[in-house]
Design an enzyme around this catalytic site. Structure first.
Site, PDB file in Angstrom:
ATOM      1  N   LYS A  11       1.412  -2.662  -2.197  1.00 53.93           N
ATOM      2  CA  LYS A  11       2.244  -1.307  -2.303  1.00 53.93           C
ATOM      3  C   LYS A  11       3.510  -1.847  -1.372  1.00 53.93           C
ATOM      4  CE  LYS A  11       1.143   1.470   1.597  1.00 53.93           C
ATOM      5  NZ  LYS A  11       2.671   1.846   2.230  1.00 53.93           N
ATOM      6  N   ASP A  68      -4.384   6.081   1.742  1.00 57.64           N
ATOM      7  CA  ASP A  68      -3.106   5.546   0.278  1.00 57.64           C
ATOM      8  C   ASP A  68      -4.003   5.297  -0.737  1.00 57.64           C
ATOM      9  OD1 ASP A  68      -0.839   5.812   2.165  1.00 57.64           O
ATOM     10  OD2 ASP A  68      -0.523   3.456   2.538  1.00 57.64           O
TER      11      ASP A  68
END
Length: 172
Positions: A11, A129
């Protein structure tokens, strides 16, 4: 059970605002995260006992994939699996490889064994996350990162990810 192979994307934080320190030691944040086309690969197959093999540099401490397996196993009775993790995302690069791997493990176990898990509850236990990677698309992440609100995709973005060859500790 047939072997299952999953790609775990990295990401990128399009922006990250640190809003202050929380009583639990984490930082309150606001970030828009997007998955990018850099991947780890996770392969699960039946086994007599849980094991994990990492194809890449050794990782310090307990791998997030094992943490995910343990978190699921404490909620539901599941058989052991053999996991092979091919690292394509550099550890300590800030691109969420460990979190992505954990999210893929939670989702894989849930589907393989029809567990009906609250995946986000399990994910929040493992890391900040991990919830983002359960969504698989752009999202506004708040709290310590565990609160995820999908956002519409915009036009394609192009960028360059550069890893200087050394890791940085998120906590540090």
């Amino acid at each position: 059970m047939k072997p299952l192979r999953l790609r775990c994307p990295a990401k990128l934080n399009l922006f990250l605002e640190i809003l202050g320190r929380r009583p639990d030691g984490y930082h309150e944040l606001s970030s828009v995260m997007v998955p990018v086309d850099v991947y780890d690969t996770l392969e699960l197959s039946p086994a007599r006992r849980f094991s994990i093999e990492v194809d890449g540099p050794p990782l310090p401490g307990m791998n997030t994939v094992e943490k995910a397996w343990r978190a699921v196993a404490k909620r539901r009775k599941i058989p052991p699996v053999r996991v092979r993790l091919e690292k394509g995302i550099p550890a300590g690069s800030g691109t969420g490889g460990g979190s992505s791997d954990a999210a893929a493990m939670i989702a894989a176990l849930d589907v393989m064994f029809d567990l009906g898990l609250d995946r986000h509850e399990v994910a929040a236990e493992i890391g900040s996350d991990v919830n983002f990677f359960l969504e698989r698309g752009p999202a506004l992440c708040t709290g310590r990162g565990e609160n995820v609100a999908p956002v519409p995709s915009g036009p394609p973005l192009f960028g360059v990810l550069y890893w200087p060859g050394f890791s940085l500790s998120t906590a540090a």
